[in-house]
Design a protein around this motif. Structure first.
Motif, PDB file in Angstrom:
ATOM      1  N   ARG A   1       7.882   3.427   8.977  1.00 64.47           N
ATOM      2  CA  ARG A   1       7.277   3.335  10.306  1.00 64.47           C
ATOM      3  C   ARG A   1       7.878   2.206  11.141  1.00 64.47           C
ATOM      4  NH1 ARG A   1       6.883  -1.198  10.106  1.00 64.47           N
ATOM      5  NH2 ARG A   1       5.353  -2.614   9.225  1.00 64.47           N
ATOM      6  N   ILE A   2       7.775   2.369  12.455  1.00 59.93           N
ATOM      7  CA  ILE A   2       7.955   1.218  13.336  1.00 59.93           C
ATOM      8  C   ILE A   2       6.622   1.031  14.059  1.00 59.93           C
ATOM      9  CG2 ILE A   2      10.457   1.357  13.710  1.00 59.93           C
ATOM     10  CD1 ILE A   2       9.846   2.752  16.430  1.00 59.93           C
ATOM     11  N   ASN A   3       6.358  -0.179  14.485  1.00 58.99           N
ATOM     12  CA  ASN A   3       5.178  -0.397  15.315  1.00 58.99           C
ATOM     13  C   ASN A   3       5.697  -0.717  16.716  1.00 58.99           C
ATOM     14  OD1 ASN A   3       2.590  -0.807  16.194  1.00 58.99           O
ATOM     15  ND2 ASN A   3       2.440  -2.904  15.411  1.00 58.99           N
ATOM     16  N   ILE A   4       5.276   0.047  17.709  1.00 56.79           N
ATOM     17  CA  ILE A   4       5.788  -0.155  19.072  1.00 56.79           C
ATOM     18  C   ILE A   4       5.249  -1.474  19.634  1.00 56.79           C
ATOM     19  CG2 ILE A   4       5.870   0.814  21.417  1.00 56.79           C
ATOM     20  CD1 ILE A   4       5.609   3.587  20.068  1.00 56.79           C
ATOM     21  N   VAL A   5       3.966  -1.673  19.482  1.00 65.78           N
ATOM     22  CA  VAL A   5       3.367  -2.962  19.870  1.00 65.78           C
ATOM     23  C   VAL A   5       1.978  -3.047  19.228  1.00 65.78           C
ATOM     24  CG1 VAL A   5       2.337  -2.188  22.064  1.00 65.78           C
ATOM     25  CG2 VAL A   5       3.079  -4.564  21.836  1.00 65.78           C
ATOM     26  N   GLY A   6       1.452  -4.288  19.117  1.00 65.22           N
ATOM     27  CA  GLY A   6       0.147  -4.490  18.456  1.00 65.22           C
ATOM     28  C   GLY A   6       0.398  -5.080  17.086  1.00 65.22           C
ATOM     29  N   GLU A   7       1.009  -6.281  17.084  1.00 63.31           N
ATOM     30  CA  GLU A   7       1.430  -6.862  15.798  1.00 63.31           C
ATOM     31  C   GLU A   7       0.471  -7.932  15.320  1.00 63.31           C
ATOM     32  OE1 GLU A   7       3.268  -5.134  13.751  1.00 63.31           O
ATOM     33  OE2 GLU A   7       4.999  -5.243  15.092  1.00 63.31           O
ATOM     34  N   HIS A   8       0.177  -7.868  14.040  1.00 62.80           N
ATOM     35  CA  HIS A   8      -0.743  -8.809  13.379  1.00 62.80           C
ATOM     36  C   HIS A   8      -2.141  -8.740  13.968  1.00 62.80           C
ATOM     37  CE1 HIS A   8       1.843 -10.815  10.487  1.00 62.80           C
ATOM     38  NE2 HIS A   8       2.826 -10.645  11.359  1.00 62.80           N
TER      39      HIS A   8
ATOM     40  N   GLY B   1      -3.407   3.384  -0.903  1.00 61.36           N
ATOM     41  CA  GLY B   1      -2.237   2.547  -0.599  1.00 61.36           C
ATOM     42  C   GLY B   1      -2.664   1.146  -0.199  1.00 61.36           C
ATOM     43  N   LYS B   2      -3.689   1.079   0.624  1.00 59.47           N
ATOM     44  CA  LYS B   2      -4.168  -0.244   1.074  1.00 59.47           C
ATOM     45  C   LYS B   2      -4.756  -1.044  -0.099  1.00 59.47           C
ATOM     46  CE  LYS B   2      -6.807  -2.458   4.746  1.00 59.47           C
ATOM     47  NZ  LYS B   2      -7.698  -3.328   3.993  1.00 59.47           N
ATOM     48  N   ASP B   3      -5.511  -0.367  -0.957  1.00 55.70           N
ATOM     49  CA  ASP B   3      -6.036  -1.020  -2.180  1.00 55.70           C
ATOM     50  C   ASP B   3      -4.897  -1.604  -3.002  1.00 55.70           C
ATOM     51  OD1 ASP B   3      -8.621  -0.277  -1.748  1.00 55.70           O
ATOM     52  OD2 ASP B   3      -8.681   1.284  -3.294  1.00 55.70           O
ATOM     53  N   THR B   4      -3.808  -0.841  -3.081  1.00 53.19           N
ATOM     54  CA  THR B   4      -2.662  -1.286  -3.878  1.00 53.19           C
ATOM     55  C   THR B   4      -2.158  -2.623  -3.363  1.00 53.19           C
ATOM     56  OG1 THR B   4      -2.080   0.986  -4.355  1.00 53.19           O
ATOM     57  CG2 THR B   4      -0.327  -0.644  -4.619  1.00 53.19           C
ATOM     58  N   GLU B   5      -1.986  -2.720  -2.043  1.00 51.66           N
ATOM     59  CA  GLU B   5      -1.501  -3.975  -1.460  1.00 51.66           C
ATOM     60  C   GLU B   5      -2.521  -5.094  -1.650  1.00 51.66           C
ATOM     61  OE1 GLU B   5       1.462  -4.348  -0.135  1.00 51.66           O
ATOM     62  OE2 GLU B   5       2.086  -2.280   0.191  1.00 51.66           O
ATOM     63  N   ASN B   6      -3.778  -4.809  -1.286  1.00 55.14           N
ATOM     64  CA  ASN B   6      -4.803  -5.867  -1.226  1.00 55.14           C
ATOM     65  C   ASN B   6      -5.278  -6.309  -2.608  1.00 55.14           C
ATOM     66  OD1 ASN B   6      -6.526  -4.458   1.704  1.00 55.14           O
ATOM     67  ND2 ASN B   6      -4.554  -5.412   1.530  1.00 55.14           N
ATOM     68  N   LYS B   7      -5.512  -5.320  -3.493  1.00 55.20           N
ATOM     69  CA  LYS B   7      -6.153  -5.669  -4.773  1.00 55.20           C
ATOM     70  C   LYS B   7      -5.163  -5.759  -5.919  1.00 55.20           C
ATOM     71  CE  LYS B   7     -10.343  -3.236  -3.365  1.00 55.20           C
ATOM     72  NZ  LYS B   7     -11.049  -1.958  -3.566  1.00 55.20           N
ATOM     73  N   PHE B   8      -4.055  -5.043  -5.818  1.00 55.71           N
ATOM     74  CA  PHE B   8      -3.130  -4.980  -6.956  1.00 55.71           C
ATOM     75  C   PHE B   8      -1.962  -5.940  -6.767  1.00 55.71           C
ATOM     76  CE2 PHE B   8      -0.304  -2.642  -9.918  1.00 55.71           C
ATOM     77  CZ  PHE B   8      -1.188  -2.474 -10.968  1.00 55.71           C
ATOM     78  N   ILE B   9      -1.337  -5.868  -5.567  1.00 57.67           N
ATOM     79  CA  ILE B   9      -0.167  -6.719  -5.298  1.00 57.67           C
ATOM     80  C   ILE B   9      -0.613  -8.108  -4.828  1.00 57.67           C
ATOM     81  CG2 ILE B   9       1.965  -6.913  -3.894  1.00 57.67           C
ATOM     82  CD1 ILE B   9       2.079  -4.466  -5.727  1.00 57.67           C
ATOM     83  N   GLY B  10      -1.706  -8.153  -4.065  1.00 55.20           N
ATOM     84  CA  GLY B  10      -2.215  -9.454  -3.602  1.00 55.20           C
ATOM     85  C   GLY B  10      -1.802  -9.803  -2.183  1.00 55.20           C
TER      86      GLY B  10
ATOM     87  N   GLN C   1      -2.815  -9.446   1.687  1.00 57.11           N
ATOM     88  CA  GLN C   1      -4.024  -9.081   2.430  1.00 57.11           C
ATOM     89  C   GLN C   1      -3.685  -8.347   3.728  1.00 57.11           C
ATOM     90  OE1 GLN C   1      -6.785  -9.178   0.810  1.00 57.11           O
ATOM     91  NE2 GLN C   1      -5.565 -10.092  -0.815  1.00 57.11           N
ATOM     92  N   SER C   2      -2.858  -7.320   3.617  1.00 55.70           N
ATOM     93  CA  SER C   2      -2.398  -6.583   4.805  1.00 55.70           C
ATOM     94  C   SER C   2      -3.503  -5.693   5.359  1.00 55.70           C
ATOM     95  CB  SER C   2      -1.183  -5.743   4.436  1.00 55.70           C
ATOM     96  OG  SER C   2      -1.472  -5.006   3.277  1.00 55.70           O
ATOM     97  N   GLY C   3      -3.279  -5.230   6.592  1.00 57.58           N
ATOM     98  CA  GLY C   3      -4.231  -4.336   7.245  1.00 57.58           C
ATOM     99  C   GLY C   3      -3.939  -2.885   6.897  1.00 57.58           C
TER     100      GLY C   3
END
Ligand code: GLA
Length: 390
Positions: free
Chosen positions: A27-34, A157-166, A168-170
């Motif tokens: 993906r790219i994000n056009i605008v709306g970062e962080h 996918g979000k659980d993977t980042e937040n709970k497994f990898i560590g 705290q992405s959105g």
């Protein structure tokens, strides 16, 4: 071409033909970062650069995983508890998804899997979310007859980042990879998860993706630190303002925020967040009304804010964005994704992209000392199965 290559690789690895093929975009994000972890609106789109996967069922409880991009490969035993282990490298992402989908009550069984992606690695185009959704969709099609709601795959996918990898992405990356639509950007409200598709017609312009080739590892970056700063600022401001997240703060009370927050850094983060959220709304209208030079200005303003207020750019991103912005056929440019290296996007006249790339490339190499990479991609559908044609 890519599929033929993938099928052949599968055959060489497992001495059998794959039963299913898949594609998961980046993906790219056009605008709306962080701002996706601050209740804001984001405006990403899925792109045709992504991860391909081939799979077939196994008769046992083992998932065998091989990647054409990395030499490391291995197995996941479904009979044992699945735990994060540094030495499993990229395989931690599939492992996290398997774990999360099992916990969510879906059936998961043995599979032989090969994956191959053309996403530049560590470039901030979300290769990890692309892989997560790919594995999720494989489990969906092979073991659940395609009945798992796409949002469940997004959450896995979000659980993977937040709970497994560590990290705290959105939700932005997994959402757009799981829900994106060809030729459209997605306007997503991360507070309510309401979303709408916005046709991305850029007329005589196109986005050029500029990879600084400066790798960033988000887990060890300041990503989690920014998130903590935002949480802290919110806690302080909630004593005066009745808001659920930073993006609900009114734009006009900045002086008050400054006083209440004391720390200069916290104020700067809040300033970025609330104005970035407004830029999303303005950019969406600029696209709808074909005001592309306004869109370009918003992109450049967003970069400046990420550099000066959110402080997530760095010399490589600033250099490539400056070079792009000063080109006559570019309407605006900004970093995309988490920052700290990785990619930027530039809105460039279609018939001038060759000259643009040449000039920006030259400036970048002479200042930074190594080369950047330039990509142009169409807008893709979300993760999906592909026909296995002989
Ligand atoms: C990464 C995260 C997203 C988002 C962006 C920054 O890509 O995965 O959730 O926070 O950074 O906008």
């Amino acid at each position: 071409m890519q599929l033929k290559f993938l099928k052949q690789f599968f055959f060489e690895t497992f001495a059998a033909k794959p039963e299913h093929l898949f594609f998961s975009p980046s993906r790219i994000n056009i605008v709306g970062e962080h701002i996706d972890y601050n209740g804001g609106k984001v405006f990403p789109c899925a792109i045709q650069i992504g991860t391909y996967g081939a799979a077939r069922k196994r008769g046992d409880n083992v998932i065998k995983l091989v990647s054409k991009n990395f030499s490391h490969y291995g197995e996941i035993s479904l009979n044992e508890e699945i735990l994060y282990q540094e030495e499993h490298q990229w395989m931690n992402y599939p492992m996290g998804v398997v774990r999360s989908l099992k916990e969510r009550g879906y059936s998961v069984g043995g599979m032989d899997i090969v994956v191959w992606g053309n996403i530049p690695n560590g470039a901030g185009l979300s290769s990890s979310a692309s892989l997560e959704l790919l594995i999720g969709e494989m489990i969906n099609q092979l073991y659940n007859d395609g009945t798992i709601p796409k949002m469940e795959l997004v959450y896995a996918g979000k659980d993977t980042e937040n709970k497994f990898i560590g990290l705290q992405s959105g939700i932005m990356d997994q959402f757009v990879i799981g829900m994106g639509r060809k030729d459209n950007a997605v306007l997503l409200d991360t507070n309510t998860l309401d979303f709408k598709y916005v046709p991305l017609n850029l007329h005589e312009y196109t986005f050029v993706i500029m990879n600084t080739n400066k790798r960033r590892e988000l887990k060890d970056s300041k990503y989690n630190e920014r998130r903590r700063e935002c949480d802290k600022a919110l806690e302080i401001l909630q004593q005066e303002f009745s808001v659920r997240n930073l993006c609900e703060l009114p734009l006009c009370d900045c002086e008050k925020y400054k006083k209440l927050l004391h720390e200069e850094n916290l104020y700067k983060r809040v300033y970025h967040v609330i104005f970035e959220n407004q830029r999303v709304y303005l950019a969406m209208h600029a696209i709808k009304e074909n005001r592309l030079s306004d869109l370009g200005k918003l992109l450049s303003e967003s970069h400046r804010s990420l550099k000066e207020y959110y402080e997530v750019t760095g010399k490589e991103l600033d250099c490539i964005v400056n070079a792009a912005q000063s080109h006559a056929d570019c309407l605006g440019a900004r970093m995309t994704g988490a920052g700290f290296g990785g990619c930027a996007i530039a809105l460039v006249k279609k018939d001038k992209t060759d000259q643009f790339i040449q000039e920006v490339s030259k400036k970048y190499t002479s200042e930074i000392g190594y080369e950047a990479e330039f990509l142009i991609s169409g807008i893709s559908d979300s993760v999906h199965e592909l026909p296995v044609v002989e």
